[in-house]
Design an enzyme around this catalytic site. Structure first.
Site, PDB file in Angstrom:
ATOM      1  N   THR A 168       0.839  -1.193   0.000  1.00  0.00           N
ATOM      2  CA  THR A 168       0.000   0.000   0.000  1.00  0.00           C
ATOM      3  C   THR A 168       0.879   1.249   0.000  1.00  0.00           C
ATOM      4  O   THR A 168       1.835   1.329   0.782  1.00  0.00           O
ATOM      5  CB  THR A 168      -0.897   0.024   1.260  1.00  0.00           C
ATOM      6  OG1 THR A 168      -1.681  -1.156   1.268  1.00  0.00           O
ATOM      7  CG2 THR A 168      -1.805   1.247   1.280  1.00  0.00           C
ATOM      8  N   ARG A 253      -3.689  -3.385  13.075  1.00  0.00           N
ATOM      9  CA  ARG A 253      -5.008  -4.031  13.084  1.00  0.00           C
ATOM     10  C   ARG A 253      -6.049  -3.193  13.827  1.00  0.00           C
ATOM     11  O   ARG A 253      -7.228  -3.218  13.479  1.00  0.00           O
ATOM     12  CB  ARG A 253      -4.873  -5.447  13.663  1.00  0.00           C
ATOM     13  CG  ARG A 253      -4.172  -6.361  12.671  1.00  0.00           C
ATOM     14  CD  ARG A 253      -3.708  -7.695  13.239  1.00  0.00           C
ATOM     15  NE  ARG A 253      -2.980  -8.432  12.186  1.00  0.00           N
ATOM     16  CZ  ARG A 253      -2.240  -9.510  12.390  1.00  0.00           C
ATOM     17  NH1 ARG A 253      -2.121 -10.010  13.610  1.00  0.00           N
ATOM     18  NH2 ARG A 253      -1.623 -10.098  11.373  1.00  0.00           N
ATOM     19  N   ARG A 278     -37.738   5.899   1.074  1.00  0.00           N
ATOM     20  CA  ARG A 278     -38.200   5.087  -0.055  1.00  0.00           C
ATOM     21  C   ARG A 278     -39.527   4.405   0.291  1.00  0.00           C
ATOM     22  O   ARG A 278     -39.674   3.823   1.364  1.00  0.00           O
ATOM     23  CB  ARG A 278     -37.128   4.028  -0.374  1.00  0.00           C
ATOM     24  CG  ARG A 278     -37.542   3.002  -1.387  1.00  0.00           C
ATOM     25  CD  ARG A 278     -37.542   3.562  -2.793  1.00  0.00           C
ATOM     26  NE  ARG A 278     -37.858   2.508  -3.744  1.00  0.00           N
ATOM     27  CZ  ARG A 278     -37.850   2.668  -5.056  1.00  0.00           C
ATOM     28  NH1 ARG A 278     -37.560   3.844  -5.584  1.00  0.00           N
ATOM     29  NH2 ARG A 278     -38.145   1.657  -5.854  1.00  0.00           N
ATOM     30  N   GLY A 353     -31.643  -2.015  -2.989  1.00  0.00           N
ATOM     31  CA  GLY A 353     -32.138  -2.694  -4.191  1.00  0.00           C
ATOM     32  C   GLY A 353     -31.327  -2.291  -5.414  1.00  0.00           C
ATOM     33  O   GLY A 353     -30.103  -2.180  -5.346  1.00  0.00           O
ATOM     34  N   GLU A 377      -3.721  -6.861   6.389  1.00  0.00           N
ATOM     35  CA  GLU A 377      -3.207  -6.846   7.767  1.00  0.00           C
ATOM     36  C   GLU A 377      -3.658  -8.082   8.556  1.00  0.00           C
ATOM     37  O   GLU A 377      -3.903  -8.024   9.760  1.00  0.00           O
ATOM     38  CB  GLU A 377      -3.564  -5.525   8.456  1.00  0.00           C
ATOM     39  CG  GLU A 377      -2.950  -4.361   7.666  1.00  0.00           C
ATOM     40  CD  GLU A 377      -2.742  -3.104   8.453  1.00  0.00           C
ATOM     41  OE1 GLU A 377      -2.574  -3.197   9.668  1.00  0.00           O
ATOM     42  OE2 GLU A 377      -2.731  -2.029   7.827  1.00  0.00           O
ATOM     43  N   GLU A 381      -9.311 -15.310   8.975  1.00  0.00           N
ATOM     44  CA  GLU A 381      -8.866 -16.632   9.436  1.00  0.00           C
ATOM     45  C   GLU A 381      -7.621 -16.498  10.319  1.00  0.00           C
ATOM     46  O   GLU A 381      -7.495 -17.176  11.351  1.00  0.00           O
ATOM     47  CB  GLU A 381      -8.571 -17.539   8.229  1.00  0.00           C
ATOM     48  CG  GLU A 381      -9.804 -17.961   7.431  1.00  0.00           C
ATOM     49  CD  GLU A 381     -10.400 -16.851   6.544  1.00  0.00           C
ATOM     50  OE1 GLU A 381      -9.738 -15.803   6.329  1.00  0.00           O
ATOM     51  OE2 GLU A 381     -11.533 -17.038   6.065  1.00  0.00           O
TER      52      GLU A 381
HETATM   53  N1  CAA Z   1       4.194  -9.390  18.774  1.00  0.00           N
HETATM   54  C1  CAA Z   1       5.460  -9.770  19.059  1.00  0.00           C
HETATM   55  N2  CAA Z   1       5.954 -11.012  18.756  1.00  0.00           N
HETATM   56  C2  CAA Z   1       5.122 -11.880  18.144  1.00  0.00           C
HETATM   57  C3  CAA Z   1       3.791 -11.539  17.809  1.00  0.00           C
HETATM   58  C4  CAA Z   1       3.319 -10.246  18.161  1.00  0.00           C
HETATM   59  N3  CAA Z   1       2.071  -9.866  17.889  1.00  0.00           N
HETATM   60  N4  CAA Z   1       3.200 -12.601  17.214  1.00  0.00           N
HETATM   61  C5  CAA Z   1       4.117 -13.576  17.169  1.00  0.00           C
HETATM   62  N5  CAA Z   1       5.269 -13.136  17.731  1.00  0.00           N
HETATM   63  C6  CAA Z   1       6.515 -13.889  17.916  1.00  0.00           C
HETATM   64  C7  CAA Z   1       6.247 -15.192  18.681  1.00  0.00           C
HETATM   65  O1  CAA Z   1       6.314 -14.979  20.079  1.00  0.00           O
HETATM   66  C8  CAA Z   1       7.356 -16.097  18.181  1.00  0.00           C
HETATM   67  O2  CAA Z   1       8.543 -15.768  18.879  1.00  0.00           O
HETATM   68  P1  CAA Z   1       9.751 -16.845  19.055  1.00  0.00           P
HETATM   69  O3  CAA Z   1      10.464 -16.903  17.755  1.00  0.00           O
HETATM   70  O4  CAA Z   1      10.590 -16.246  20.139  1.00  0.00           O
HETATM   71  O5  CAA Z   1       9.117 -18.166  19.427  1.00  0.00           O
HETATM   72  C9  CAA Z   1       7.528 -15.633  16.732  1.00  0.00           C
HETATM   73  O6  CAA Z   1       6.984 -14.315  16.644  1.00  0.00           O
HETATM   74  C10 CAA Z   1       6.822 -16.535  15.747  1.00  0.00           C
HETATM   75  O7  CAA Z   1       5.469 -16.589  16.117  1.00  0.00           O
HETATM   76  P2  CAA Z   1       4.485 -17.740  15.608  1.00  0.00           P
HETATM   77  O8  CAA Z   1       5.132 -19.064  15.892  1.00  0.00           O
HETATM   78  O9  CAA Z   1       3.146 -17.458  16.177  1.00  0.00           O
HETATM   79  O10 CAA Z   1       4.537 -17.504  14.043  1.00  0.00           O
HETATM   80  P3  CAA Z   1       3.707 -18.203  12.891  1.00  0.00           P
HETATM   81  O11 CAA Z   1       4.634 -18.478  11.770  1.00  0.00           O
HETATM   82  O12 CAA Z   1       2.859 -19.308  13.423  1.00  0.00           O
HETATM   83  O13 CAA Z   1       2.780 -16.981  12.356  1.00  0.00           O
HETATM   84  C11 CAA Z   1       0.920 -15.501  12.320  1.00  0.00           C
HETATM   85  C12 CAA Z   1       1.985 -16.232  13.167  1.00  0.00           C
HETATM   86  C13 CAA Z   1       0.053 -14.823  13.348  1.00  0.00           C
HETATM   87  C14 CAA Z   1       0.103 -16.416  11.470  1.00  0.00           C
HETATM   88  C15 CAA Z   1       1.634 -14.437  11.445  1.00  0.00           C
HETATM   89  O14 CAA Z   1       2.412 -15.051  10.427  1.00  0.00           O
HETATM   90  C16 CAA Z   1       0.665 -13.476  10.803  1.00  0.00           C
HETATM   91  O15 CAA Z   1       0.197 -12.542  11.443  1.00  0.00           O
HETATM   92  N6  CAA Z   1       0.346 -13.664   9.488  1.00  0.00           N
HETATM   93  C17 CAA Z   1      -0.437 -12.692   8.755  1.00  0.00           C
HETATM   94  C18 CAA Z   1       0.451 -11.683   8.109  1.00  0.00           C
HETATM   95  C19 CAA Z   1      -0.265 -10.401   7.759  1.00  0.00           C
HETATM   96  O16 CAA Z   1      -1.052  -9.875   8.537  1.00  0.00           O
HETATM   97  N7  CAA Z   1       0.044  -9.863   6.587  1.00  0.00           N
HETATM   98  C20 CAA Z   1      -0.480  -8.609   6.157  1.00  0.00           C
HETATM   99  C21 CAA Z   1       0.656  -7.733   5.712  1.00  0.00           C
HETATM  100  S1  CAA Z   1       0.403  -5.988   5.608  1.00  0.00           S
HETATM  101  C22 CAA Z   1      -0.707  -5.697   4.399  1.00  0.00           C
HETATM  102  O17 CAA Z   1      -1.745  -6.232   4.479  1.00  0.00           O
HETATM  103  C23 CAA Z   1      -0.418  -4.791   3.230  1.00  0.00           C
HETATM  104  C24 CAA Z   1      -0.512  -3.355   3.476  1.00  0.00           C
HETATM  105  O18 CAA Z   1       0.230  -2.607   2.867  1.00  0.00           O
HETATM  106  C25 CAA Z   1      -1.517  -2.767   4.398  1.00  0.00           C
END
Ligand code: CAA
Length: 395
Positions: A168, A253, A278, A353, A377, A381
């Site tokens: 974005t 978010r 309406r 409508g 963001e 899911e």
């Molecule tokens: N804050 C700080 N640390 C966090 C965190 C948070 N909110 N969430 C996770 N972590 C940390 C965890 O504690 C973990 O730490 P360690 O390595 O020390 O264990 C690490 O991050 C990995 O966490 P997970 O094991 O939970 O990671 P995961 O691979 O299972 O993924 C997920 C977690 C929530 C699915 C994440 O990948 C996610 O949010 N995915 C969606 C991505 C997203 O929102 N993309 C949108 C991009 S922006 C956009 O939309 C475009 C734009 O321009 C607006």
């Protein structure tokens, strides 16, 4: 139609007169400057430079940024109140505002050095330039830890190579907070964040993303071809990138919850006005249960979204001193408000409508704009996954 006429102000339990003033000032600005041009910029897909510039002049591009760094120095609640009003007028303007505030400035304020705050936050918060955030890649969306763009150590910095998508504001940005792999063997712990300047050699824009909605916000791919970035542009330490990306998305978010609420309210206001005027079968259509029950559900979901958004904004504000995460509150607010935006926009088209399907009325735009809030963001899911993991104690 003037926006906001039919919407009750939210519960006043957490709003001070200053908060009410911020809301009213932003609402007046949005009605005067944005509502009249929203359909035009949606139609053409042009970036609305002039209104975005005026938003900057009003202090809307760095609401929580301290005045010392060019911002308005207000709190997290002020941010969501203002973003809701801008998004009620036009969600695309809301997108640009949310990226500047929460995806760009917030991350640097939290993780940046003093020098980085001065160089990168100041121009964005003051509205002089636009910032962006780049996490997603063509093959890595929800599973953000699997990105392929890499940064290799070079003399005095790093060389970036790869392609990122759905950025974005990229086509109009001066700076982009970008996430890359510095050590793929460490998986998400090998991700590092950089503040890339779009004038740097090796940086280029890729294809423009042809979007369904929020068409006035500019979105494109970005491409790095051996792009040298000095070490001073690394945000945080090597390997901290994933946690920075996630922490920044927590703030982001809450912004999307505010944007969603704005879209939902615009759809509701239009529907309420139409249901009052309406006529069909000799009565105002609001008299029919098929319409009135929709309005009741819309209103109830809007007010529930508002409370979740306030709760999340207050948790974010507390976190500025306690350092506690507000991941759960942010995800719940984003999930519920975005699904409310889609619910309300869908109902609004149905209530209107045939004219609801026409570009002569704004509800078809609300319908197209609402959908992105359930996707970007973090999809609905992903929000459910974050909420469930938090409740189950899995993270
Ligand atoms: N804050 C700080 N640390 C966090 C965190 C948070 N909110 N969430 C996770 N972590 C940390 C965890 O504690 C973990 O730490 P360690 O390595 O020390 O264990 C690490 O991050 C990995 O966490 P997970 O094991 O939970 O990671 P995961 O691979 O299972 O993924 C997920 C977690 C929530 C699915 C994440 O990948 C996610 O949010 N995915 C969606 C991505 C997203 O929102 N993309 C949108 C991009 S922006 C956009 O939309 C475009 C734009 O321009 C607006």
């Amino acid at each position: 139609m003037a926006i906001g006429e039919a919407t009750l102000p939210g519960p006043s339990l957490v709003l001070t007169p200053e908060h009410e003033m911020i809301r009213q000032t932003t609402r007046d600005f949005a009605e005067r400057e944005i509502v009249p041009v929203a359909a035009h910029f949606d139609e053409t897909g042009e970036f609305p430079r002039e209104t975005v510039r005026k938003m900057g002049a009003l202090g809307l591009m760095g609401i929580e940024v301290p005045e010392a760094y060019g911002g308005a120095g207000l709190d997290a609640l002020s941010y969501v109140l203002a973003l809701e009003e801008i998004s009620k007028a036009d969600a695309a303007h809301g997108t640009v505002m949310s990226v500047n505030n929460s995806l760009f400035c917030h991350g640097i304020l939290r993780f940046g050095s003093e020098e980085q705050k001065r160089r990168y936050v100041q121009p964005i918060a003051s509205g002089e330039a636009i910032g962006a955030y780049s996490l997603t890649e063509p093959m890595s969306g929800s599973d953000a830890g699997t990105m392929r763009t890499r940064a290799e150590r070079a003399d005095g910095g790093y060389r970036l190579t790869g392609r990122k998508s759905w950025v974005t504001s990229a086509p109009v940005a001066r700076f982009i907070l970008t996430f890359t792999m510095t050590d793929a063997s460490l998986k998400h712990r090998g991700i590092t964040a950089f503040l890339v300047e779009t004038s740097q050699p090796g940086f280029a824009l890729g294809k423009t993303e042809p979007k369904l909605g929020i068409r006035a916000s500019a979105t494109s791919e970005i491409v790095f071809e051996d792009c040298f970035v000095p070490e001073t542009q690394r945000l945080g330490a090597e390997g901290d990138g994933f946690k920075i990306a996630m922490a920044v998305l927590d703030a982001g978010r809450i912004g999307i919850a505010a944007q969603s609420l704005g879209i939902a309210e615009a759809a509701y206001d239009a529907s309420l006005g139409y249901a009052r005027e309406r006529e069909a079968f000799g009565e105002k259509i609001g008299q029919f249960q098929g319409i009135s029950f929709k309005l009741a559900d819309m209103k109830t979901r809007i007010e529930a979204s508002r409370l979740l958004m306030y709760q999340a904004a207050l948790a974010k504000e507390r976190s500025k001193t306690s350092g506690e995460r507000y991941t759960l509150e942010a995800s719940m607010a984003k999930l519920f408000a975005s699904e409310t935006a889609m619910f309300c926009a869908h109902a609004a088209v149905q209530i209107h409508g045939g004219v609801g399907y026409s570009k002569e009325y704004p509800v078809e735009r609300y319908f197209r704009d609402a959908k992105i809030t359930e996707i970007y963001e973090g999809t609905s899911e992903i929000q459910r996954m974050v909420i469930a993991r938090s409740e189950l104690g899995l993270r």
